[in-house]
Design a protein around this motif. Structure first.
Motif, mmCIF file in Angstrom:
data_model
loop_
_atom_site.group_PDB
_atom_site.id
_atom_site.type_symbol
_atom_site.label_atom_id
_atom_site.label_comp_id
_atom_site.label_asym_id
_atom_site.label_seq_id
_atom_site.Cartn_x
_atom_site.Cartn_y
_atom_site.Cartn_z
ATOM 1 N N LEU B 198 0.882 -1.176 0.000
ATOM 2 C CA LEU B 198 0.000 0.000 0.000
ATOM 3 C C LEU B 198 0.914 1.218 0.000
ATOM 4 C CD1 LEU B 198 -2.586 1.707 0.486
ATOM 5 C CD2 LEU B 198 -2.280 1.287 2.921
ATOM 6 N N VAL B 199 0.756 2.087 -0.959
ATOM 7 C CA VAL B 199 1.590 3.282 -0.994
ATOM 8 C C VAL B 199 1.240 4.142 0.220
ATOM 9 C CG1 VAL B 199 2.170 5.357 -2.299
ATOM 10 C CG2 VAL B 199 1.845 3.176 -3.481
ATOM 11 N N ALA B 200 2.243 4.402 1.069
ATOM 12 C CA ALA B 200 1.983 4.991 2.384
ATOM 13 C C ALA B 200 1.585 6.459 2.290
ATOM 14 C CB ALA B 200 3.226 4.847 3.249
ATOM 15 N N PHE B 201 0.564 6.818 3.056
ATOM 16 C CA PHE B 201 0.147 8.212 3.206
ATOM 17 C C PHE B 201 0.485 8.623 4.645
ATOM 18 C CE2 PHE B 201 -4.181 10.699 3.657
ATOM 19 C CZ PHE B 201 -3.519 11.802 4.168
ATOM 20 N N ALA B 202 -0.281 8.157 5.630
ATOM 21 C CA ALA B 202 0.031 8.428 7.031
ATOM 22 C C ALA B 202 0.095 7.087 7.752
ATOM 23 C CB ALA B 202 -1.023 9.334 7.649
ATOM 24 N N SER B 203 1.318 6.650 8.022
ATOM 25 C CA SER B 203 1.532 5.259 8.422
ATOM 26 C C SER B 203 0.884 4.870 9.745
ATOM 27 C CB SER B 203 3.027 4.979 8.492
ATOM 28 O OG SER B 203 3.614 5.332 7.264
ATOM 29 N N SER B 233 5.134 -5.298 9.813
ATOM 30 C CA SER B 233 5.304 -5.575 11.247
ATOM 31 C C SER B 233 4.213 -4.940 12.099
ATOM 32 C CB SER B 233 6.675 -5.101 11.717
ATOM 33 O OG SER B 233 6.753 -3.701 11.584
ATOM 34 N N THR B 234 3.340 -4.103 11.517
ATOM 35 C CA THR B 234 2.240 -3.546 12.308
ATOM 36 C C THR B 234 0.998 -4.447 12.280
ATOM 37 O OG1 THR B 234 1.355 -2.222 10.472
ATOM 38 C CG2 THR B 234 2.967 -1.158 11.898
ATOM 39 N N THR B 235 1.038 -5.551 11.526
ATOM 40 C CA THR B 235 -0.147 -6.428 11.510
ATOM 41 C C THR B 235 -0.244 -7.204 12.817
ATOM 42 O OG1 THR B 235 1.154 -8.048 10.256
ATOM 43 C CG2 THR B 235 -0.456 -6.760 9.016
ATOM 44 N N LEU B 236 -1.464 -7.417 13.259
ATOM 45 C CA LEU B 236 -1.716 -8.107 14.526
ATOM 46 C C LEU B 236 -1.762 -9.612 14.299
ATOM 47 C CD1 LEU B 236 -4.534 -5.650 15.670
ATOM 48 C CD2 LEU B 236 -2.178 -5.719 16.519
ATOM 49 N N LYS B 237 -1.357 -10.341 15.345
ATOM 50 C CA LYS B 237 -1.302 -11.800 15.194
ATOM 51 C C LYS B 237 -2.639 -12.479 15.490
ATOM 52 C CE LYS B 237 3.610 -12.642 15.551
ATOM 53 N NZ LYS B 237 4.683 -12.315 16.493
ATOM 54 N N SER B 238 -3.603 -11.727 15.980
ATOM 55 C CA SER B 238 -4.892 -12.319 16.352
ATOM 56 C C SER B 238 -5.512 -13.087 15.183
ATOM 57 C CB SER B 238 -5.871 -11.225 16.763
ATOM 58 O OG SER B 238 -5.232 -10.282 17.560
ATOM 59 N N GLU B 239 -6.193 -14.171 15.543
ATOM 60 C CA GLU B 239 -6.823 -15.031 14.543
ATOM 61 C C GLU B 239 -7.912 -14.267 13.783
ATOM 62 O OE1 GLU B 239 -9.015 -19.186 14.959
ATOM 63 O OE2 GLU B 239 -7.342 -18.915 16.380
ATOM 64 N N ALA B 308 -1.561 13.539 10.155
ATOM 65 C CA ALA B 308 -1.540 12.953 8.807
ATOM 66 C C ALA B 308 -0.588 13.698 7.866
ATOM 67 C CB ALA B 308 -2.960 12.871 8.245
ATOM 68 N N PRO B 309 -0.631 15.040 7.783
ATOM 69 C CA PRO B 309 0.338 15.710 6.907
ATOM 70 C C PRO B 309 1.784 15.506 7.362
ATOM 71 C CG PRO B 309 -1.478 17.189 7.395
ATOM 72 C CD PRO B 309 -1.634 16.001 8.294
ATOM 73 N N ALA B 310 2.019 15.463 8.681
ATOM 74 C CA ALA B 310 3.389 15.254 9.161
ATOM 75 C C ALA B 310 3.928 13.923 8.627
ATOM 76 C CB ALA B 310 3.421 15.268 10.685
ATOM 77 N N GLU B 311 3.128 12.864 8.793
ATOM 78 C CA GLU B 311 3.575 11.550 8.321
ATOM 79 C C GLU B 311 3.660 11.523 6.794
ATOM 80 O OE1 GLU B 311 1.209 8.547 10.282
ATOM 81 O OE2 GLU B 311 1.773 9.294 12.258
ATOM 82 N N ALA B 312 2.722 12.217 6.138
ATOM 83 C CA ALA B 312 2.736 12.249 4.674
ATOM 84 C C ALA B 312 3.987 12.953 4.158
ATOM 85 C CB ALA B 312 1.484 12.949 4.151
ATOM 86 N N SER B 313 4.389 14.035 4.826
ATOM 87 C CA SER B 313 5.555 14.780 4.318
ATOM 88 C C SER B 313 6.798 13.896 4.371
ATOM 89 C CB SER B 313 5.757 16.079 5.102
ATOM 90 O OG SER B 313 6.227 15.820 6.410
ATOM 91 N N ALA B 314 6.872 13.024 5.387
ATOM 92 C CA ALA B 314 7.999 12.090 5.466
ATOM 93 C C ALA B 314 7.855 10.981 4.415
ATOM 94 C CB ALA B 314 8.079 11.496 6.866
ATOM 95 N N ASN B 315 6.652 10.414 4.309
ATOM 96 C CA ASN B 315 6.446 9.315 3.349
ATOM 97 C C ASN B 315 6.643 9.751 1.901
ATOM 98 O OD1 ASN B 315 5.912 6.953 4.860
ATOM 99 N ND2 ASN B 315 3.844 7.662 5.335
ATOM 100 N N LEU B 316 6.243 10.968 1.581
ATOM 101 C CA LEU B 316 6.312 11.418 0.186
ATOM 102 C C LEU B 316 7.662 12.040 -0.189
ATOM 103 C CD1 LEU B 316 3.270 10.779 0.449
ATOM 104 C CD2 LEU B 316 2.836 12.645 -1.121
ATOM 105 N N ALA B 317 8.577 12.038 0.799
ATOM 106 C CA ALA B 317 9.929 12.538 0.503
ATOM 107 C C ALA B 317 10.622 11.625 -0.516
ATOM 108 C CB ALA B 317 10.749 12.616 1.784
ATOM 109 N N ARG B 318 10.134 10.374 -0.641
ATOM 110 C CA ARG B 318 10.806 9.420 -1.531
ATOM 111 C C ARG B 318 10.605 9.741 -3.011
ATOM 112 N NH1 ARG B 318 7.248 4.391 0.402
ATOM 113 N NH2 ARG B 318 7.353 5.695 2.244
ATOM 114 N N TYR B 319 9.599 10.567 -3.338
ATOM 115 C CA TYR B 319 9.346 10.842 -4.755
ATOM 116 C C TYR B 319 10.243 11.978 -5.211
ATOM 117 C CZ TYR B 319 5.610 7.806 -3.527
ATOM 118 O OH TYR B 319 4.933 6.729 -3.051
ATOM 119 N N ASP B 320 11.357 11.574 -5.819
ATOM 120 C CA ASP B 320 12.364 12.563 -6.201
ATOM 121 C C ASP B 320 12.743 12.448 -7.670
ATOM 122 O OD1 ASP B 320 13.727 10.182 -6.209
ATOM 123 O OD2 ASP B 320 14.989 10.641 -4.482
#
Lengths: 99, 472
Positions: B198-203, B233-239, B308-320
């Motif tokens: 999933l292309v990350a927006f706000a992780s 690694s953020t997925t839960l192990k619950s059944e 959300a914008p804080a996390e997005a600004s970090a996630n979208l730094a990869r588009y260069d």
């Protein structure tokens, strides 16, 4: 809270690797200011002694997998996606200045 | 037709998966030029998958409820060999080399992927007007928005371009368009569904979930995509429970909380009336209604528009423009190239969010904005924890209004952000919530009701939604 001016917007744009045309700067500053002033309403809340939440659902068990690398099936295909390349190398503008 | 109905036709041999795929592709051909819900249609690939599904159906081996079912995928989820644009110019030519885990899961179940669905660029928006590929129209009235950011997903399901779709929800992006298009949409608990690919927006907020025609279909889809994933690694192990099998009639003994802060001035009268009538129906059929308070609700949108914008600004730094995607024709330095590429590649709303995020994280402001927002996030989370000590589920409107007109809110970003007033608190608290249709406005635009549950209580909110469907 600090005042938002055109200079603030230009400074933040530089940090974010973005740029604005001079003619769009005024309207952009107004939009930016409107949102920053709105989110500043949080300062009205007393959060003394409240610890911050970074992830909403914390699991008790450690969830990190073992730190072992594995080979990607077709690495060449990943390199093919680069907009400019020379063989298996990705081309970029020169980063070291010549004397 | 619903997944359940289609499955019966497929299993009995009344229709083949190839015939079914062809008929949906024909609908897309006819309606997509006006609705604009698909960015990419993958006909050849879909027909191949359908032929494989037919082999499974014929041999009666490995048949799942999704074998042969035509599905659409939001263009924020990467698909091997199929262009994935995130509705952005910066990725308009990007073809991924692997699948998102949820796409793998659907393909392994035998689903047929018809194509990639339009959305707000990088999932930032509440109306699907912020797409580099043009706005999506609401199938109920094409002058209106379908909601967003998963507007293409909701419009496609509502207009029978696909039987079901995947969307993503960071602040309401599954539930709000589902509400505005008259569909069912569920945002699972944070960690229930893998976000690998999933292309990350706000992780700390993003989740993937289905948009469907009814609650049973949502249950079937949710089971298919849920579960722990080593690659996230953020997925839960619950059944993962069999959500569809657990749906049963009866509301006796269920306590439903109704938060007073969700029926405020500014909410449309028609929305309040529809949701109140739905609550009365639930009460009449055995549910106990309890008045509750979620006192920090009015701060949720402000809190969200820092985090959300804080996390997005970090996630979208990869588009260069270096490794993939759009690269500007710049002759300057590498810094000039980054700046030119990003300025050309990102649309106005994404640019605004990156700017906001960069500002709130910049030196000297971190404590005043980001850290403050994280503390307020704790207060919002505590509000819900307090309420869930008294009730099993919380019912509210999904959005304050039915769909609005295209162009109505694009001038003022705040007006648009307030469309998410009832959905953002749920993401901040990581809770599961479902939107189901509960009426229509006098202009015949759908109205949605939101049911919020405790962490990992998807089965309970699905069951409540299912019971409402039975009595509606």
């Amino acid at each position: 809270m600090a005042k938002i001016t055109k200079e603030t917007v230009e400074y933040v744009a530089k940090l974010a690797s973005l740029k604005f045309e001079a003619k769009e700067l005024d309207s952009y500053t107004a939009r930016f200011k409107r949102v920053v002033e709105y989110v500043a309403k949080l300062s009205a809340l007393d959060t003394e002694g409240i610890s911050p939440t970074s992830h909403a659902v914390e699991e008790k068990d450690p969830r990190l997998r073992e730190d072992v690398s594995s080979k990607f099936a077709d690495a060449d295909k990943l390199i093919e996606a680069a907009p400019a390349k020379s063989g298996r190398l990705i081309e970029v503008p020169k980063v070291i200045e010549q004397e | 037709m619903s997944i359940n109905e289609l499955h019966k036709e497929l299993a009995s041999g009344k229709v083949s998966a190839v015939e079914l795929a062809k008929s949906y592709l024909e609908t897309i051909r006819k309606t997509n030029p006006s609705l604009n819900s698909f960015i990419t249609v993958c006909e050849e690939n879909a027909l191949k998958q359908a032929a494989k599904a037919d082999e499974r159906l014929k041999s009666k081996k490995n048949v799942t409820p999704l074998t042969g079912i035509p599905i659409g995928i939001k263009d924020l989820l990467i698909t091997k060999g199929i262009r994935t644009t995130c509705a952005s110019k910066i990725l308009s030519n990007y073809v991924p080399q692997y699948n998102a885990t949820v796409v793998d899961k659907l393909e392994n179940a035998g689903a047929v992927i018809l194509g990639k669905l339009n959305m707000d660029e990088f999932a930032m928006g509440s109306s699907n007007e912020h797409s580099a590929f043009g706005p999506v129209k609401n199938p109920h009235n094409e002058k209106y928005v379908p909601g967003g950011s998963s507007g293409g997903s909701a419009a496609a399901v509502a207009s029978n371009q696909c039987a079901a779709a995947l969307g993503t929800d960071t602040g309401g992006s599954i539930r709000q368009p589902a509400s505005m298009c008259g569909c069912v949409g569920i945002k699972p608990t944070y960690g229930r569904v893998s976000r690998f690919g999933l292309v990350a927006f706000a992780s700390s907020l993003d989740q993937i979930g289905p948009i469907t025609k009814n609650v049973t279909d949502a249950a079937i889809m949710l089971k298919a995509i849920s579960g722990h994933d080593n690659l996230d690694s953020t997925t839960l192990k619950s059944e993962v429970p069999d959500y569809a099998a657990a749906l049963k009639e009866g509301l006796n003994g269920i306590k439903i909380g109704v938060p007073k802060e969700y029926f405020i001035k500014g909410i449309s009268k028609e929305v309040a009336e529809s949701v109140n009538q739905a609550i009365k129906k639930l009460e009449k059929n055995g549910a106990e209604i309890v008045d509750i308070s979620l006192p920090h609700t009015e701060y949720a949108v402000a809190c969200y528009y820092i985090i959300a914008p804080a996390e997005a600004s970090a996630n979208l730094a990869r588009y260069d423009g270096i490794r993939y995607g759009h690269r500007a024709k710049s002759a300057g330095s590498v810094d000039d190239l980054f700046r030119q590429t990003r300025t050309e590649g990102f649309g106005p709303e994404v640019t605004l969010r990156i700017m906001l995020g960069t500002y709130v994280l910049s030196s000297g402001y971190y404590d005043a904005y980001y850290r403050k927002a994280q503390c307020v996030r704790t207060l919002i989370k505590n509000d819900f924890a307090g309420a869930f000590a008294k009730v099993d589920a919380i019912v509210s409107p999904t959005a304050p209004t039915p769909a609005f007109k295209i162009g109505e809110k694009t001038d003022d970003p705040l007006q648009m952000y307030l469309a998410d007033i009832f959905t953002t608190p749920v993401n901040l608290a990581g809770l599961p919530a479902i939107s189901i249709p509960c009426g229509a406005s006098k202009d015949r635009l759908p109205i949605g009701m939101q049911i919020i549950g405790k962490h990992l209580d998807e089965a309970k909110i699905l069951n409540l939604a299912y019971n409402y469907e039975l009595i509606a």
